[in-house]
Design a protein around this motif. Sequence first.
Motif, short mmCIF file in Angstrom:
data_model
loop_
_atom_site.label_atom_id
_atom_site.label_comp_id
_atom_site.label_asym_id
_atom_site.label_seq_id
_atom_site.Cartn_x
_atom_site.Cartn_y
_atom_site.Cartn_z
N TYR A 1 7.54 4.76 7.96
CA TYR A 1 6.25 4.08 7.79
C TYR A 1 6.45 2.70 7.17
O TYR A 1 5.83 1.72 7.61
N ALA A 2 7.34 2.61 6.19
CA ALA A 2 7.60 1.31 5.55
C ALA A 2 8.15 0.31 6.56
O ALA A 2 7.78 -0.87 6.54
N LEU A 3 9.01 0.77 7.44
CA LEU A 3 9.58 -0.12 8.47
C LEU A 3 8.48 -0.60 9.42
O LEU A 3 8.45 -1.79 9.79
N ARG A 4 7.58 0.29 9.81
CA ARG A 4 6.48 -0.10 10.68
C ARG A 4 5.55 -1.08 9.98
O ARG A 4 5.06 -2.05 10.56
N LEU A 5 5.30 -0.80 8.70
CA LEU A 5 4.40 -1.64 7.92
C LEU A 5 4.98 -3.04 7.73
O LEU A 5 4.26 -4.04 7.77
N ARG A 6 6.29 -3.12 7.55
CA ARG A 6 6.91 -4.43 7.37
C ARG A 6 6.85 -5.25 8.66
O ARG A 6 6.83 -6.49 8.61
N GLU A 7 6.79 -4.60 9.80
CA GLU A 7 6.60 -5.34 11.06
C GLU A 7 5.23 -6.01 11.06
O GLU A 7 5.08 -7.12 11.55
N ARG A 8 4.24 -5.31 10.49
CA ARG A 8 2.88 -5.87 10.42
C ARG A 8 2.74 -6.89 9.31
O ARG A 8 2.01 -7.87 9.43
N LEU A 9 3.47 -6.65 8.21
CA LEU A 9 3.40 -7.52 7.04
C LEU A 9 4.81 -7.91 6.63
O LEU A 9 5.39 -7.32 5.71
N PRO A 10 5.39 -8.91 7.29
CA PRO A 10 6.79 -9.28 7.01
C PRO A 10 7.04 -9.69 5.56
O PRO A 10 8.18 -9.62 5.08
N GLU A 11 5.99 -10.12 4.87
CA GLU A 11 6.15 -10.54 3.48
C GLU A 11 6.24 -9.37 2.52
O GLU A 11 6.48 -9.55 1.32
N MET A 12 6.06 -8.15 3.01
CA MET A 12 6.04 -6.97 2.15
C MET A 12 7.37 -6.74 1.45
O MET A 12 8.44 -6.81 2.07
N ARG A 13 7.30 -6.46 0.15
CA ARG A 13 8.49 -6.13 -0.63
C ARG A 13 8.42 -4.67 -1.05
O ARG A 13 7.33 -4.15 -1.32
N VAL A 14 9.58 -4.03 -1.10
CA VAL A 14 9.65 -2.60 -1.38
C VAL A 14 10.11 -2.37 -2.81
O VAL A 14 11.15 -2.90 -3.23
N VAL A 15 9.32 -1.59 -3.55
CA VAL A 15 9.64 -1.26 -4.94
C VAL A 15 9.99 0.23 -5.00
O VAL A 15 9.19 1.08 -4.62
N LEU A 16 11.19 0.52 -5.47
CA LEU A 16 11.65 1.90 -5.63
C LEU A 16 11.46 2.31 -7.08
O LEU A 16 12.09 1.75 -7.98
#
Length: 220
Positions: A135-150
């Motif tokens: 889902y995160a990979l798909r979402l980053r396609e829609r929102l390339p500026e998205m950063r992932v926080v673990l």
Amino acid sequence: MDVYFFTGTGTDVGKTYCASRLAQTSLAQGRRVGVYKPVASGCAIGDDGEMVAPDAKMLWESAGGPLTLHTVCPQRFEAALAPPEAAKTQNTTVDEDQLLAGIEPWIDYAPDLLIVEGAGGLFSPLSESMLNIDYALRLRERLPEMRVVLVAPNRLGVIHDCVACVRAAASAGLTIDHVLLNQINDDAHVLSDASILTNARSIERWTGCVVTNQERGLSF
């Protein structure tokens, strides 16, 4: 628009707490905040008969109540199971198209900060064919500026959990931008766990990620 996807090394590591603190801090700074949790399980029936996701409610209230609580989390299931299994107990399935379409009202809302929180750990199932990482990979396609926080619990053993998640995510094509260590143990345990003082430094060394101790603030 700043976009953060909050995920975790596992379940009950404090994703919602940390995401909510970021929402509160940003709101207090005068920023317009949006929050989205695409699916939740372990929900309860509210006084109005509607299913309520406690995590979504915390996010929504921390962001100042933007749009509606339903828009924060469109898909809600009662059983305390992974979402696809919880959906089966209600004779339905997680709507994968809705997982992605549900973020559009938040993009239209045009917040300064948009926080998206997954369900469970990074490699927990979100639907019949998608893990949170998918889902995160798909979402980053829609929102390339998205950063992932673990988000990870600051305790003995967390180095392994973070290194494993970061390397597995990289092999799947997802970059973890930030590791957030969350203090979830009581004071007595904190005093007996010497690793709490050194975990951040070790995780930075072995992952190359920026690591923040949640107790010291949520500035990214």
